[in-house]
Design a protein around this motif. Structure first.
Motif, PDB file in Angstrom:
ATOM      1  N   ILE A 166       0.843  -1.187   0.000  1.00  0.00           N
ATOM      2  CA  ILE A 166       0.000   0.000   0.000  1.00  0.00           C
ATOM      3  C   ILE A 166       0.882   1.242   0.000  1.00  0.00           C
ATOM      4  CG2 ILE A 166      -1.681   1.325   1.343  1.00  0.00           C
ATOM      5  CD1 ILE A 166      -2.681  -1.332   2.471  1.00  0.00           C
ATOM      6  N   PRO A 167       0.694   2.164  -0.932  1.00  0.00           N
ATOM      7  CA  PRO A 167       1.489   3.394  -0.937  1.00  0.00           C
ATOM      8  C   PRO A 167       1.022   4.372   0.135  1.00  0.00           C
ATOM      9  CG  PRO A 167      -0.114   3.458  -2.707  1.00  0.00           C
ATOM     10  CD  PRO A 167      -0.236   2.100  -2.073  1.00  0.00           C
ATOM     11  N   SER A 168       1.937   5.245   0.562  1.00  0.00           N
ATOM     12  CA  SER A 168       1.628   6.264   1.562  1.00  0.00           C
ATOM     13  C   SER A 168       2.130   7.625   1.107  1.00  0.00           C
ATOM     14  CB  SER A 168       2.276   5.916   2.911  1.00  0.00           C
ATOM     15  OG  SER A 168       1.816   4.684   3.415  1.00  0.00           O
ATOM     16  N   LEU A 169       1.529   8.669   1.637  1.00  0.00           N
ATOM     17  CA  LEU A 169       1.966  10.046   1.439  1.00  0.00           C
ATOM     18  C   LEU A 169       2.203  10.665   2.807  1.00  0.00           C
ATOM     19  CD1 LEU A 169      -0.702  11.147  -1.215  1.00  0.00           C
ATOM     20  CD2 LEU A 169       1.583  10.215  -1.655  1.00  0.00           C
ATOM     21  N   ALA A 170       3.166  11.588   2.908  1.00  0.00           N
ATOM     22  CA  ALA A 170       3.472  12.231   4.184  1.00  0.00           C
ATOM     23  C   ALA A 170       3.304  13.744   4.072  1.00  0.00           C
ATOM     24  CB  ALA A 170       4.894  11.889   4.619  1.00  0.00           C
ATOM     25  N   PHE A 171       2.851  14.367   5.175  1.00  0.00           N
ATOM     26  CA  PHE A 171       2.626  15.807   5.215  1.00  0.00           C
ATOM     27  C   PHE A 171       3.259  16.383   6.481  1.00  0.00           C
ATOM     28  CE2 PHE A 171      -0.779  13.850   2.835  1.00  0.00           C
ATOM     29  CZ  PHE A 171      -1.043  14.719   1.784  1.00  0.00           C
ATOM     30  N   PHE A 172       4.097  17.397   6.333  1.00  0.00           N
ATOM     31  CA  PHE A 172       4.574  18.174   7.480  1.00  0.00           C
ATOM     32  C   PHE A 172       4.926  19.571   7.001  1.00  0.00           C
ATOM     33  CE2 PHE A 172       8.070  15.205   6.255  1.00  0.00           C
ATOM     34  CZ  PHE A 172       9.036  16.108   5.801  1.00  0.00           C
ATOM     35  N   HIS A 173       5.212  20.480   7.936  1.00  0.00           N
ATOM     36  CA  HIS A 173       5.345  21.900   7.584  1.00  0.00           C
ATOM     37  C   HIS A 173       6.766  22.307   7.213  1.00  0.00           C
ATOM     38  CE1 HIS A 173       4.349  26.145   7.504  1.00  0.00           C
ATOM     39  NE2 HIS A 173       5.377  26.393   8.304  1.00  0.00           N
ATOM     40  N   ILE A 174       7.722  22.125   8.112  1.00  0.00           N
ATOM     41  CA  ILE A 174       9.084  22.621   7.919  1.00  0.00           C
ATOM     42  C   ILE A 174       9.903  21.618   7.112  1.00  0.00           C
ATOM     43  CG2 ILE A 174      11.205  23.344   9.082  1.00  0.00           C
ATOM     44  CD1 ILE A 174       9.491  24.184  11.469  1.00  0.00           C
ATOM     45  N   PRO A 175      10.542  22.045   6.040  1.00  0.00           N
ATOM     46  CA  PRO A 175      11.338  21.114   5.232  1.00  0.00           C
ATOM     47  C   PRO A 175      12.535  20.563   6.012  1.00  0.00           C
ATOM     48  CG  PRO A 175      11.697  23.381   4.521  1.00  0.00           C
ATOM     49  CD  PRO A 175      10.568  23.415   5.492  1.00  0.00           C
ATOM     50  N   ILE A 176      13.019  19.404   5.586  1.00  0.00           N
ATOM     51  CA  ILE A 176      14.158  18.769   6.252  1.00  0.00           C
ATOM     52  C   ILE A 176      15.470  19.365   5.712  1.00  0.00           C
ATOM     53  CG2 ILE A 176      12.900  16.641   6.718  1.00  0.00           C
ATOM     54  CD1 ILE A 176      14.231  15.396   4.274  1.00  0.00           C
ATOM     55  N   PRO A 177      16.572  19.237   6.443  1.00  0.00           N
ATOM     56  CA  PRO A 177      17.846  19.857   6.019  1.00  0.00           C
ATOM     57  C   PRO A 177      18.313  19.435   4.636  1.00  0.00           C
ATOM     58  CG  PRO A 177      17.976  19.168   8.319  1.00  0.00           C
ATOM     59  CD  PRO A 177      16.675  18.640   7.791  1.00  0.00           C
TER      60      PRO A 177
END
Length: 400
Positions: free
Chosen positions: A267-278
């Motif tokens: 099963i594929p997944s999508l991720a959501f968060f605010h601040i980008p990673i380094p």
């Protein structure tokens, strides 16, 4: 002498009656309504139709709204707009959201942080109601995470997420739930985790299909925090190890479920968060589609988010906000990372550069007799111009 005393007594009595009546009137009209619950207006939260599921035509559409930066409604002026666009207030943000909902008719809306701009929101609750009013009126299921500005008003981050989770049609959660492996219907809150707003949502297959009661797409939401001090240096916060541990556990559970006739398709997944990673700042980023116009503002701390997402294997794309004038998608470590682009008119931008929103479309495989698992995931953006122009359409993932 007696008549004089009687006159004083009468005047005193009348004075006391007037004072008592005034106090009673003040208490009745002004004080009591603010101290008691109006049971006539009290109501239960309007629940979203759950569970989320694909449409009968085999599609599921997500609208990403990044950085609304809502302030105090019509009293809050826009930032970085042309003189020809004036007058301009928060109501321009509201109208843009209304137009996007009407045009795209999404199945779900994901608000990826900085929903309100705390320093311009004297009452956080009122600003949240105004900011989310169009999606609540639409009755479409939605969820939100926090950015680095939401808590700068009158609520803490925990209070904000709790409040948002109680709003009509919201699927947001303050704390995640852990699925009992021995009983998939039993869920208990996970308390020992950093942040507020870490949770996952499962999307079921199309009605009438073989997967109508099975998850075919998973959505992860993570709290990337606000600000922090590291070795005396002020920086942005980051996703912590406790969050990554929770993410790995949920991912393992997701990967236990297989799709396809032979039961081998994950099963594929999508991720959501605010601040980008380094790594977004460090690069290299490949196959960039869209505008890379500002230096990514991220934490000084690399907590291993990219390494975790890559090792999990189920995440196919990540959606972020924070940097308003970046709206690109690019490949990093084999995964697509996509900015939403600045949505709100009270957030900083570039004068003459249209505010924008991202759309994500997942499509199912068409079997001989019914819909199967997810076949592809596409995305595009819409500009808040006269035509609500559609730009940068691209495929993020296809099942091989």
């Amino acid at each position: 002498m007696d008549s004089e005393n009687n006159g004083i007594w009468i005047h005193s009595f009348i004075y006391l009656v007037i004072v008592s009546a005034s106090v009673h009137l003040l208490h009745t009209l002004l004080i009591t309504p603010n101290l008691t619950v109006n049971h006539l207006n009290a109501r239960i939260k309007k629940a979203s139709p759950t569970p989320l599921r694909f449409r009968a035509d085999g599609t599921f559409k997500i609208l990403q709204v990044a950085d609304m930066h809502f302030g105090n409604g019509k009293l809050t002026r826009c930032r970085d707009v042309l003189e020809s666009d004036l007058p301009c207030t928060d109501l321009n943000t509201t109208r843009f959201l209304e137009k996007m909902i009407q045009l795209e008719n999404p199945d779900f809306v994901a608000f990826t942080g900085d929903n309100i701009f705390g320093s311009s929101a004297p009452d956080a609750a009122k600003s949240l109601f105004k900011a989310f009013d169009p999606i609540i009126k639409s009755g479409i299921p939605w969820a939100a995470i926090l950015g680095n500005h939401d808590q700068e008003s009158t609520m803490t981050r925990e209070e904000l997420m709790t409040f948002i989770s109680l709003m009509d049609f919201s699927l947001s959660q303050t704390f995640p739930s852990a699925v009992d492996t021995s009983n998939s219907s039993k869920q208990d809150p996970v308390w020992n985790i950093d942040g507020f707003g870490n949770y996952d949502l499962r999307i079921l297959g199309a009605p009438g299909s073989n997967f109508a009661n099975s998850s075919v797409l998973n959505l992860y939401f993570l709290d990337s925090g606000d600000r922090a001090i590291v070795n005396g240096v002020r920086t942005y916060n980051w996703i912590k190890e406790s969050q990554l541990n929770w993410l790995r556990r949920v991912s393992e559970k997701v990967k236990e479920q297989k799709l396809g006739a032979d039961g081998s398709s994950p099963i594929p997944s999508l991720a959501f968060f605010h601040i980008p990673i380094p790594e977004i700042r460090q690069g290299p980023i490949y196959n960039v589609v869209g505008q890379y116009q500002e230096y990514p503002a991220c934490s000084l701390v690399n907590s291993g988010v990219l390494k975790t997402l890559v090792s999990m294997g189920d995440v196919k794309a990540v959606f972020m906000g924070h940097d308003h004038t970046n709206d690109f998608c690019g490949i990093l470590g084999g995964l697509w990372f996509c900015y939403g682009g600045g949505f709100g008119y009270h957030g900083y931008s570039i004068a003459g550069w249209s505010r924008r929103s991202r759309v994500i479309l997942a499509e199912l495989e068409r079997g001989e007799h019914s819909w199967g698992g997810v076949k592809s995931i596409r995305t595009w953006k819409r500009l808040d111009d006269e035509m609500l122009s559609k730009i940068d359409e691209q495929v993020l993932w296809e099942r091989s």
